[in-house]
Write an enzyme that holds these catalytic residues in place. Structure first.
Site, PDB file in Angstrom:
ATOM      1  N   GLY A 241     -48.415   2.740  25.203  1.00 44.25           N
ATOM      2  CA  GLY A 241     -49.001   2.186  26.434  1.00 44.25           C
ATOM      3  C   GLY A 241     -48.828   0.981  26.556  1.00 44.25           C
ATOM      4  O   GLY A 241     -47.545   0.054  26.977  1.00 44.25           O
ATOM      5  N   SER A 242     -49.658   0.514  27.727  1.00 42.59           N
ATOM      6  CA  SER A 242     -49.248  -0.969  28.593  1.00 42.59           C
ATOM      7  C   SER A 242     -48.954  -1.687  27.593  1.00 42.59           C
ATOM      8  O   SER A 242     -50.598  -1.854  26.504  1.00 42.59           O
ATOM      9  CB  SER A 242     -50.441  -1.029  29.609  1.00 42.59           C
ATOM     10  N   GLY A 246     -52.107  -2.978  24.823  1.00 40.65           N
ATOM     11  CA  GLY A 246     -52.100  -2.442  23.531  1.00 40.65           C
ATOM     12  C   GLY A 246     -52.816  -4.345  22.791  1.00 40.65           C
ATOM     13  O   GLY A 246     -53.101  -4.513  20.725  1.00 40.65           O
ATOM     14  N   GLU A 264     -46.314   1.372  20.184  1.00 41.18           N
ATOM     15  CA  GLU A 264     -44.901   1.700  21.373  1.00 41.18           C
ATOM     16  C   GLU A 264     -45.774   0.876  22.895  1.00 41.18           C
ATOM     17  O   GLU A 264     -46.391   1.573  23.353  1.00 41.18           O
ATOM     18  CB  GLU A 264     -44.612   2.727  21.821  1.00 41.18           C
ATOM     19  N   GLU A 397     -42.587  -4.608  34.516  1.00 42.14           N
ATOM     20  CA  GLU A 397     -41.970  -3.166  34.330  1.00 42.14           C
ATOM     21  C   GLU A 397     -43.125  -2.566  35.953  1.00 42.14           C
ATOM     22  O   GLU A 397     -43.616  -2.707  35.535  1.00 42.14           O
ATOM     23  CB  GLU A 397     -43.492  -2.748  32.857  1.00 42.14           C
TER      24      GLU A 397
END
Length: 495
Positions: A241-242, A246, A264, A397
């Site tokens: 995720g973001s 994280g 990830e 992103e």
């Protein structure tokens, strides 16, 4: 023929399960709370889903711990776990139309993607790790006379997996397949935006023979994931995720029991096309697919296209033409290549970046919302040409169908631009020169680098993960199995 009418009728006949799955049974949240699941296709409600809170997390973790300590799964021979996981994969295959439809309804993905990619990928992942586990062996290191030593891998215990909405089952399988194969018990928390397919496969896991308590699924939001990351009886948490979430998970793990954390996270991947690229048309078509597939909602999407200046006048028109293939359509139309943005909040976020891009760069194509079905959120594929590599649309992103094209003169300049973001998930280089390719693949700071292609051969044999703030650890491949095990050295005096 499975046309739109077939899928629409099948959608009407679906029985949607919204309850949590804890200790081998479906159950409402402890306090009875629910939240609504809505389809991105048209904005219509799908189901009420259990909003699991701390009490439900405690129950699921306790069930996972009991099953682990009892050895009903962790104590099975690897070949026996393999047989159960293979049976589960076969059940997923038997129910693949149902599961693919759930994925499309819940995520807005085209049915062609879920039937042709997501479900086959999930099944392949589960089978791959099932086939691996009875072929992994320990070590017998050399010792001095009078001693005998072994190095063995043991399962960690209780693994929590918190997964995103862009590939609901596939991203979940990347976590639970190796974790279960290694002998752990799992608590899975799917995104609150796409919980339905994960809840459905839990029942199929039980049917396949996965013992009660070994595989649990909790509906819920960020608070549910936070409770898992803070829980003192969770041994490992794996997250996709973001970066912001994280970081929270890593902090929570540190302040609780120092549980293992595998992350990830995001990406802003660079796709570099050199002037000596052998097939500029293929590079253009691949660049369009790299960002516009799945509506740009891909962590490794090629969201930055770096083009050597001398071929820009040839490549950019071909790119604009290739983009026409990615106009959104009804997700249940098998001919649709792209579908809906996941929800209105993400739609608005992408639109804000498009508005920013109009100020920071030159709009080459797209940028407009579309009306396709009901209240669904649909966007034209959008392309900007940016002169400033530090522009926000070129460094942040966006997670939507927005491509930023930048021009460069030298290989060194392109690599500097590619490496200039906080991310390092993926990259690509298009060239006919072996020295150029070797230099780029060595210097690009990315966990995956494609050469003369993009997003090809995403295969279980290759580890997937990022450098820098794109996370740590790797999904897929035999390397992933090690994330969910402990190494133990056993040394015996023989005399």
């Amino acid at each position: 023929m499975k046309d739109t009418t077939y899928w629409l009728q099948k959608a009407k006949d679906l029985r949607l399960e919204g309850r949590a799955f804890i200790d081998g049974a479906y159950a409402h949240a402890d306090d009875g709370a629910t939240f609504g699941s809505y389809s991105p296709i048209d904005g219509e409600p799908l189901a009420q889903v259990a909003l699991c809170a701390s009490a439900d997390v405690d129950k699921a973790v306790a069930a996972a711990r009991r099953s682990f300590e009892a050895g009903v799964w962790s104590g099975l021979a690897a070949r026996d776990r393999k047989a159960v996981l293979l049976k589960w994969a076969s059940l997923l295959e038997t129910h693949s139309d149902e599961l693919a439809l759930l994925e499309s309804l819940d995520s807005g993905k085209p049915i062609a993607d879920t039937t042709g990619g997501d479900l086959p990928g999930t099944i392949y992942c589960l089978r791959w790790f099932a086939e691996l586990i009875d072929k992994v062996h320990g070590e017998v290191p050399a010792t001095e006379p009078g001693f005998f030593g072994t190095v063995t891998c043991q399962p960690l215990g209780v693994v929590a997996a918190v997964v995103p909405w862009n590939y609901p089952l596939l991203m979940a399988a990347w976590k639970f397949a190796p974790a279960l194969a290694a002998g752990n018990s799992v608590v899975l928390k799917p995104s609150e935006k796409t919980p339905l397919s994960a809840l459905r496969i839990a029942g199929l896991a039980l049917e396949a023979g996965v013992p009660a308590g070994v595989f649990n699924v909790l509906g819920g939001d960020g608070a549910t994931g936070r409770a898992l990351s803070l829980h003192g009886d969770v041994d490992c948490i794996a997250f996709t995720g973001s970066g912001a979430v994280g970081r929270d998970i890593a902090r929570n793990a540190a302040t609780s029991n120092l549980k293992r954390v595998w992350l990830e996270l995001g990406g802003k991947s660079a796709n570099i096309v050199m002037a000596d690229c052998a097939d500029i048309g293929q590079a253009a078509r691949s660049a369009a697919a790299a960002i516009f597939a799945n509506m740009g909602q891909v962590c490794s999407a090629g969201s930055r296209l770096l083009v050597q200046r001398s071929i820009a006048d040839r490549l950019i028109p071909l790119l604009l033409d290739a983009t026409d293939a990615y106009q959104p359509g009804h997700p249940l139309d098998p001919d649709s290549v792209t579908g809906a943005i996941i929800d209105r909040a993400q739609f608005e976020r992408v639109c804000q970046y498009i508005a920013l891009g109009r100020q920071e760069a030159q709009l080459l194509k797209g940028g407009n919302p579309l009306s396709v079905v009901g209240e669904g959120a649909y966007l034209e594929p959008t392309i900007f040409l940016a002169e400033d590599a530090s522009a926000r649309i070129a460094t942040e992103e966006i997670f939507g169908p927005v491509l930023v094209v930048m021009l460069f003169d030298t290989l060194e300049e392109s690599i500097a631009i590619a490496n200039s973001t906080e991310y390092g998930l993926a990259a690509a280089i298009w060239s006919s020169d072996l020295k150029t390719i070797h230099t780029a693949t060595r210097q690009l700071k990315a966990g995956t680098v494609w050469v003369n292609c993009y997003d090809e051969l995403v295969d279980m044999n290759f580890p997937f993960g990022g450098f820098k703030e794109s996370g740590n650890g790797r999904d897929n491949s035999a390397h992933a199995l090690g994330k969910y095990t402990e190494l133990k050295s056993t040394i015996t005096r023989c005399g």
